[in-house]
Design a protein around this motif. Sequence first.
Motif, PDB file in Angstrom:
ATOM      1  N   VAL A  24       0.981  -1.286  -0.082  1.00  0.00           N
ATOM      2  CA  VAL A  24       0.014   0.077   0.084  1.00  0.00           C
ATOM      3  C   VAL A  24       0.933   1.162  -0.056  1.00  0.00           C
ATOM      4  CG1 VAL A  24      -1.694   1.285   1.516  1.00  0.00           C
ATOM      5  CG2 VAL A  24      -1.968  -1.202   1.006  1.00  0.00           C
ATOM      6  N   GLY A  25       1.766   1.384   0.935  1.00  0.00           N
ATOM      7  CA  GLY A  25       2.678   2.455   1.001  1.00  0.00           C
ATOM      8  C   GLY A  25       3.526   2.697  -0.452  1.00  0.00           C
ATOM      9  N   PHE A  26       3.946   1.632  -1.142  1.00  0.00           N
ATOM     10  CA  PHE A  26       4.746   1.653  -2.372  1.00  0.00           C
ATOM     11  C   PHE A  26       3.585   2.058  -3.190  1.00  0.00           C
ATOM     12  CE2 PHE A  26       7.312  -0.014  -5.835  1.00  0.00           C
ATOM     13  CZ  PHE A  26       8.335   0.292  -5.518  1.00  0.00           C
ATOM     14  N   THR A  27       2.518   1.806  -3.353  1.00  0.00           N
ATOM     15  CA  THR A  27       1.663   2.297  -4.278  1.00  0.00           C
ATOM     16  C   THR A  27       1.353   3.687  -4.129  1.00  0.00           C
ATOM     17  OG1 THR A  27       0.271   0.187  -4.187  1.00  0.00           O
ATOM     18  CG2 THR A  27      -0.943   1.871  -5.166  1.00  0.00           C
ATOM     19  N   LEU A  69       7.905  -5.647 -16.246  1.00  0.00           N
ATOM     20  CA  LEU A  69       9.084  -6.462 -15.841  1.00  0.00           C
ATOM     21  C   LEU A  69      10.239  -6.363 -16.277  1.00  0.00           C
ATOM     22  CD1 LEU A  69       9.479  -8.788 -13.817  1.00  0.00           C
ATOM     23  CD2 LEU A  69       8.833 -10.553 -15.551  1.00  0.00           C
ATOM     24  N   VAL A  70      10.405  -6.119 -17.730  1.00  0.00           N
ATOM     25  CA  VAL A  70      11.601  -5.841 -18.571  1.00  0.00           C
ATOM     26  C   VAL A  70      12.205  -4.683 -17.875  1.00  0.00           C
ATOM     27  CG1 VAL A  70      12.748  -5.289 -20.622  1.00  0.00           C
ATOM     28  CG2 VAL A  70      11.063  -7.109 -20.504  1.00  0.00           C
ATOM     29  N   GLN A  71      11.398  -3.343 -17.660  1.00  0.00           N
ATOM     30  CA  GLN A  71      11.707  -2.188 -16.953  1.00  0.00           C
ATOM     31  C   GLN A  71      12.403  -2.345 -15.504  1.00  0.00           C
ATOM     32  OE1 GLN A  71       8.846   0.649 -17.571  1.00  0.00           O
ATOM     33  NE2 GLN A  71       8.244  -0.030 -19.547  1.00  0.00           N
ATOM     34  N   LEU A  72      11.907  -3.125 -14.673  1.00  0.00           N
ATOM     35  CA  LEU A  72      12.154  -3.359 -13.514  1.00  0.00           C
ATOM     36  C   LEU A  72      13.892  -4.010 -13.435  1.00  0.00           C
ATOM     37  CD1 LEU A  72       8.953  -4.761 -11.708  1.00  0.00           C
ATOM     38  CD2 LEU A  72      10.148  -2.665 -10.977  1.00  0.00           C
ATOM     39  N   ALA A  96      11.223   2.676 -11.792  1.00  0.00           N
ATOM     40  CA  ALA A  96      10.479   2.200 -12.806  1.00  0.00           C
ATOM     41  C   ALA A  96       9.169   2.181 -13.006  1.00  0.00           C
ATOM     42  CB  ALA A  96      11.099   0.576 -12.966  1.00  0.00           C
ATOM     43  N   LEU A  97       8.175   1.703 -11.774  1.00  0.00           N
ATOM     44  CA  LEU A  97       7.027   1.994 -11.827  1.00  0.00           C
ATOM     45  C   LEU A  97       6.449   3.223 -11.653  1.00  0.00           C
ATOM     46  CD1 LEU A  97       6.174  -0.745  -9.146  1.00  0.00           C
ATOM     47  CD2 LEU A  97       5.451  -1.007 -11.413  1.00  0.00           C
ATOM     48  N   LYS A 160      -1.717  -3.150  -8.857  1.00  0.00           N
ATOM     49  CA  LYS A 160      -1.647  -4.449  -9.432  1.00  0.00           C
ATOM     50  C   LYS A 160      -0.084  -4.680  -9.573  1.00  0.00           C
ATOM     51  CE  LYS A 160      -5.218  -4.856 -11.660  1.00  0.00           C
ATOM     52  NZ  LYS A 160      -6.098  -5.482 -12.763  1.00  0.00           N
ATOM     53  N   ASN A 161       0.176  -3.686 -10.350  1.00  0.00           N
ATOM     54  CA  ASN A 161       1.727  -3.732 -10.798  1.00  0.00           C
ATOM     55  C   ASN A 161       2.673  -3.935  -9.625  1.00  0.00           C
ATOM     56  OD1 ASN A 161       0.991  -3.530 -13.649  1.00  0.00           O
ATOM     57  ND2 ASN A 161       1.172  -1.330 -13.727  1.00  0.00           N
ATOM     58  N   THR A 162       2.384  -3.511  -8.280  1.00  0.00           N
ATOM     59  CA  THR A 162       3.400  -3.611  -7.415  1.00  0.00           C
ATOM     60  C   THR A 162       3.828  -4.928  -7.043  1.00  0.00           C
ATOM     61  OG1 THR A 162       1.529  -3.303  -5.694  1.00  0.00           O
ATOM     62  CG2 THR A 162       2.755  -1.347  -6.295  1.00  0.00           C
ATOM     63  N   SER A 163       2.989  -5.950  -7.474  1.00  0.00           N
ATOM     64  CA  SER A 163       3.237  -7.475  -7.336  1.00  0.00           C
ATOM     65  C   SER A 163       4.208  -7.666  -7.973  1.00  0.00           C
ATOM     66  CB  SER A 163       2.056  -8.201  -7.744  1.00  0.00           C
ATOM     67  OG  SER A 163       1.672  -8.136  -9.129  1.00  0.00           O
ATOM     68  N   LEU A 164       4.635  -7.145  -8.966  1.00  0.00           N
ATOM     69  CA  LEU A 164       5.959  -7.561  -9.797  1.00  0.00           C
ATOM     70  C   LEU A 164       7.401  -7.341  -9.068  1.00  0.00           C
ATOM     71  CD1 LEU A 164       4.879  -6.424 -13.062  1.00  0.00           C
ATOM     72  CD2 LEU A 164       4.834  -8.833 -12.428  1.00  0.00           C
TER      73      LEU A 164
END
Length: 220
Positions: A24-27, A69-72, A96-97, A160-164
């Motif tokens: 949540v904090g990252f989001t 994912l490639v960007q990460l 990246a995100l 949802k992208n934070t799951s990566l």
Amino acid sequence: MYQWDFGILWSYRWLFLNGLGVTVGFTVVIVLLGLVFGLFGAFGSLSRFQPVRLVALAFIEAFRCTPILVQLIWFYYALPILAGVEMTPITASALALSLYGGSFYSEIIRGGIVSIDKGQSEAGAALGMTPGQSMRRIVLPQAIKRMIPALMNQSIIQFKNTSLVSVLAVPDLVYQSQVAAHDSYRPLETYTAVAVAYAAILIPLTIIVRRGEKHLAVSE
């Protein structure tokens, strides 16, 4: 038949809660930074100066047209080599995100601005406003109403992208669930609980966005 046992997950509750807090904090961080990048990208793509416009368009297309994912992986492994700066997994993931989300926010903001009739800007000029004042006082207030649903939807996607980020060992919910799954030998229960946790947060947010869209449609 597989014997489900969700009770075993109770001993890992603090692990899950810590991971959820990081998620949540990252989001929040990547959404706020993404909006900042999005504003620069949107105004840059609308600039009358071709070099600025080309840089903004290059940024938008580069991040929109490559997998996150490639960007990460690139930001964590390649960028430190090229820039000569050591980067932690959290910093690489946030950058990246944020840039990835910013490329989509840019197009949403740009679309909202260009959707406003040019007559609004002309009216501001007739009243003696500068282009900046006209944008701030007339165009943006109208455009923001149209942007909100799309910005909210993109923010949900960012959540949802934070799951990566778990691939870089950032201790988010998915990473912590992997730890619990390996320790308990109960991956089905663990990942089912994670899916339920994401759904419990995102379904109410999706309902709020849909109601907001209907409210804005009526107000227009």
